[in-house]
Design a protein around this motif. Structure first.
Motif, short mmCIF file in Angstrom:
data_model
loop_
_atom_site.label_atom_id
_atom_site.label_comp_id
_atom_site.label_asym_id
_atom_site.label_seq_id
_atom_site.Cartn_x
_atom_site.Cartn_y
_atom_site.Cartn_z
N VAL A 1 4.81 4.24 0.60
CA VAL A 1 6.21 3.89 0.31
C VAL A 1 6.28 2.52 -0.36
O VAL A 1 7.03 2.33 -1.33
CB VAL A 1 7.05 3.91 1.61
CG1 VAL A 1 8.44 3.35 1.35
CG2 VAL A 1 7.15 5.32 2.16
N MET A 2 5.50 1.56 0.14
CA MET A 2 5.51 0.22 -0.45
C MET A 2 5.01 0.25 -1.89
O MET A 2 5.50 -0.50 -2.74
CB MET A 2 4.68 -0.74 0.39
CG MET A 2 5.40 -1.20 1.66
SD MET A 2 4.63 -2.61 2.48
CE MET A 2 3.29 -1.78 3.32
N GLN A 3 4.04 1.10 -2.19
CA GLN A 3 3.56 1.21 -3.57
C GLN A 3 4.68 1.71 -4.49
O GLN A 3 4.82 1.25 -5.62
CB GLN A 3 2.36 2.16 -3.63
CG GLN A 3 1.10 1.62 -2.95
CD GLN A 3 0.60 0.35 -3.60
OE1 GLN A 3 0.90 -0.76 -3.14
NE2 GLN A 3 -0.14 0.47 -4.67
N LYS A 4 5.45 2.67 -3.99
CA LYS A 4 6.57 3.18 -4.79
C LYS A 4 7.65 2.11 -4.96
O LYS A 4 8.26 1.99 -6.03
CB LYS A 4 7.15 4.43 -4.13
CG LYS A 4 6.19 5.62 -4.15
CD LYS A 4 6.77 6.83 -3.44
CE LYS A 4 5.80 8.01 -3.49
NZ LYS A 4 6.31 9.19 -2.76
N ILE A 5 7.89 1.34 -3.91
CA ILE A 5 8.87 0.25 -4.01
C ILE A 5 8.39 -0.78 -5.03
O ILE A 5 9.17 -1.29 -5.84
CB ILE A 5 9.09 -0.41 -2.63
CG1 ILE A 5 9.82 0.56 -1.69
CG2 ILE A 5 9.88 -1.71 -2.77
CD1 ILE A 5 9.94 0.05 -0.27
N ALA A 6 7.07 -1.10 -4.99
CA ALA A 6 6.51 -2.05 -5.94
C ALA A 6 6.67 -1.56 -7.37
O ALA A 6 6.96 -2.34 -8.29
CB ALA A 6 5.03 -2.30 -5.63
N GLU A 7 6.51 -0.26 -7.59
CA GLU A 7 6.67 0.30 -8.93
C GLU A 7 8.13 0.20 -9.38
O GLU A 7 8.42 -0.13 -10.55
CB GLU A 7 6.21 1.76 -8.95
CG GLU A 7 6.37 2.45 -10.30
CD GLU A 7 5.55 1.80 -11.40
OE1 GLU A 7 5.92 1.96 -12.58
OE2 GLU A 7 4.53 1.14 -11.10
N LEU A 8 9.08 0.48 -8.47
CA LEU A 8 10.49 0.31 -8.81
C LEU A 8 10.78 -1.14 -9.19
O LEU A 8 11.53 -1.41 -10.12
CB LEU A 8 11.37 0.73 -7.63
CG LEU A 8 11.54 2.23 -7.38
CD1 LEU A 8 12.34 2.45 -6.09
CD2 LEU A 8 12.24 2.90 -8.55
N ALA B 1 5.97 -5.18 -0.34
CA ALA B 1 5.52 -4.30 -1.43
C ALA B 1 5.02 -5.11 -2.62
O ALA B 1 4.02 -4.77 -3.25
CB ALA B 1 6.65 -3.37 -1.85
N VAL B 2 5.74 -6.20 -2.93
CA VAL B 2 5.33 -7.06 -4.05
C VAL B 2 3.98 -7.70 -3.77
O VAL B 2 3.12 -7.80 -4.65
CB VAL B 2 6.40 -8.13 -4.32
CG1 VAL B 2 5.90 -9.18 -5.29
CG2 VAL B 2 7.67 -7.49 -4.85
N LEU B 3 3.76 -8.12 -2.53
CA LEU B 3 2.48 -8.75 -2.17
C LEU B 3 1.31 -7.78 -2.25
O LEU B 3 0.20 -8.16 -2.61
CB LEU B 3 2.56 -9.33 -0.75
CG LEU B 3 3.43 -10.56 -0.55
CD1 LEU B 3 3.54 -10.89 0.93
CD2 LEU B 3 2.86 -11.75 -1.30
N LEU B 4 1.56 -6.51 -1.92
CA LEU B 4 0.47 -5.53 -1.85
C LEU B 4 0.32 -4.71 -3.12
O LEU B 4 -0.65 -3.97 -3.26
CB LEU B 4 0.70 -4.59 -0.66
CG LEU B 4 0.80 -5.24 0.72
CD1 LEU B 4 0.85 -4.18 1.80
CD2 LEU B 4 -0.35 -6.19 0.96
N GLY B 5 1.29 -4.79 -4.03
CA GLY B 5 1.22 -3.99 -5.25
C GLY B 5 0.50 -4.72 -6.36
O GLY B 5 0.56 -5.96 -6.46
#
Length: 401
Positions: free
Chosen positions: A32-39, A75-79
């Motif tokens: 989910v966090m990866q998808k948030i980072a992409e958004l 998400a920003v930190l992990l993307g």
């Protein structure tokens, strides 16, 4: 698995099942966090008509503001990041991202690791993540604090900053993007006056159909200052400039305004997009100069184009404040907005007007939210992505009034 099956399992099997499923949940949270980072990389908030991605998620999955902001921050930190040339950059916390992808770390673990790593060199990330693999978030924070103290305990104590000299000073600079940067100092009395003016405007907005106010205190104070400027522009007594009250002039071609393309030019030569012009045109103290095909002035914003004092009083009597569902802003904090915009042929009259606070005025102009006047009262419709049925909504707070 149903209850009879669970009753046949041993305590160890039940616990092992919990561990496995929590690990799977955490791995899915990472997805989910990866998808948030992409958004976030795509700037999707603007696409949906919102100021920030947490506001979009707050609506889409019904998170409260703090939860939505925390998910976006992590998400920003992990993307990973993609450069303009197409190269992929590693995440800011690569070791943490790897552990989160395995399902080892919860979002709370990620938040604590990020907090600790703000005060440590990147070479310590593996050690802090090692703590997170073994301990609960509170223990990771304590161990990280101990690590930071041990690393910096021999550093000299920071010196107190030199006190700023008294007096009032303000420095204003405009950057290449057109935004204004400012800094300054105020004496104690002037500062207290400013805080007194800003405090009531900087209070969190009441919970609406959008949820609680997602803004930080700094963001609320920035919006409060902008609102204070708007209030001054609507005041009866203003300083004069060139023999007439202070007025902001916008100039653009009528065709561009009607089609919402192109830009307008301000008095100082700066350009602003057409969608912002349509919003500003609703506000008193803003004079739109609309040009025809040969650049001749077709209209110089006659006061009849704006909502008169009498019409505004009628809107106050009907709406009692911001009409957006759940908003409690009073009338003095509101603009009069054309439901059917004047650039599209809308008239300036009570049944084509609605009171909106600064935030919701912007939202109506830039997002999929819509407003109509039905049976003499404002009715709002959420974007289809938020409410596929697009059910009508009203401000029940002001209805009661």
């Amino acid at each position: 698995m149903n209850d009879p099956d669970l009753s046949l399992l041993s305590a160890g099997e039940l616990l092992r099942g919990i561990v496995d499923e929590v690990t799977e949940i955490r791995a899915r949270e990472y997805t989910v966090m990866q998808k948030i980072a992409e958004l976030n990389r795509r700037g999707a908030a603007t696409e949906f008509g919102y100021k920030t991605l947490p506001q979009v998620l707050q609506h889409a999955v019904r998170w409260d503001p703090k939860t939505a902001k925390r998910w976006v921050d992590q998400a920003v930190l992990l993307g990973s990041e993609i450069t303009p040339t197409g190269n992929e950059l590693a995440p800011e916390l690569p070791v943490t991202a790897e552990a989160a992808a395995e399902g080892t770390l919860s979002i709370e673990h990620v938040a604590v690791v990020a907090e600790v790593m703000k005060s440590l060199p990147s070479t310590y990330e593996a050690q802090v993540v090692g703590y997170a693999r073994e301990f609960a978030p509170a223990s990771v924070r304590a161990l990280g604090t101990r690590l930071i103290y041990g690393l910096y305990q021999n550093d000299p104590e920071p010196r107190d900053p030199e006190p700023a000299p008294p007096g009032n000073r303000l420095t204003l600079r405009q950057d290449k993007a057109g935004d204004w940067k400012f800094a300054g100092t105020m004496d104690a009395v002037t500062g207290a006056k400013l805080v007194t003016l800003l405090d009531p405007l900087a209070k969190p907005r009441s919970t609406t159909d959008e949820g609680p106010d997602p803004r930080s205190r700094d963001e609320r104070q920035g919006d409060a200052l902008a609102e204070l400027i708007d209030l001054m522009l609507r005041a009866d007594q203003l300083p004069e400039h060139g023999g007439e009250p202070v007025t902001l002039t916008l100039t653009m071609a009528y065709q561009d305004l009607a089609e919402q393309v192109g830009h307008a030019v301000l008095d100082n030569g700066n350009r602003i997009p057409a969608d912002q012009v349509r919003q500003l045109a609703c506000t008193a103290g803003i004079i739109p100069i609309v040009l025809g095909g040969k650049s001749q002035p077709l209209d110089v914003g006659r006061r009849s184009r704006l909502f008169t004092a009498g019409i505004r009083r009628a809107l106050v009597a009907r709406d009692h404040g911001c009409a957006f569902p759940g908003c409690g802003r009073p009338p003095k904090h509101c603009d009069a907005h054309h439901v059917h915009h004047w650039a599209d042929g809308g008239d300036t009259r009570v049944d084509n007007g609605v009171l909106l606070c600064r935030h919701h005025h912007t939202l109506i102009h830039r997002s999929g939210w819509g407003v109509t006047i039905e049976q003499g009262v404002p009715v709002f419709y959420a974007p289809a992505w938020l409410d596929p049925r697009r059910r009508p909504r009203r401000n029940q707070l002001h209805t009661a009034a």
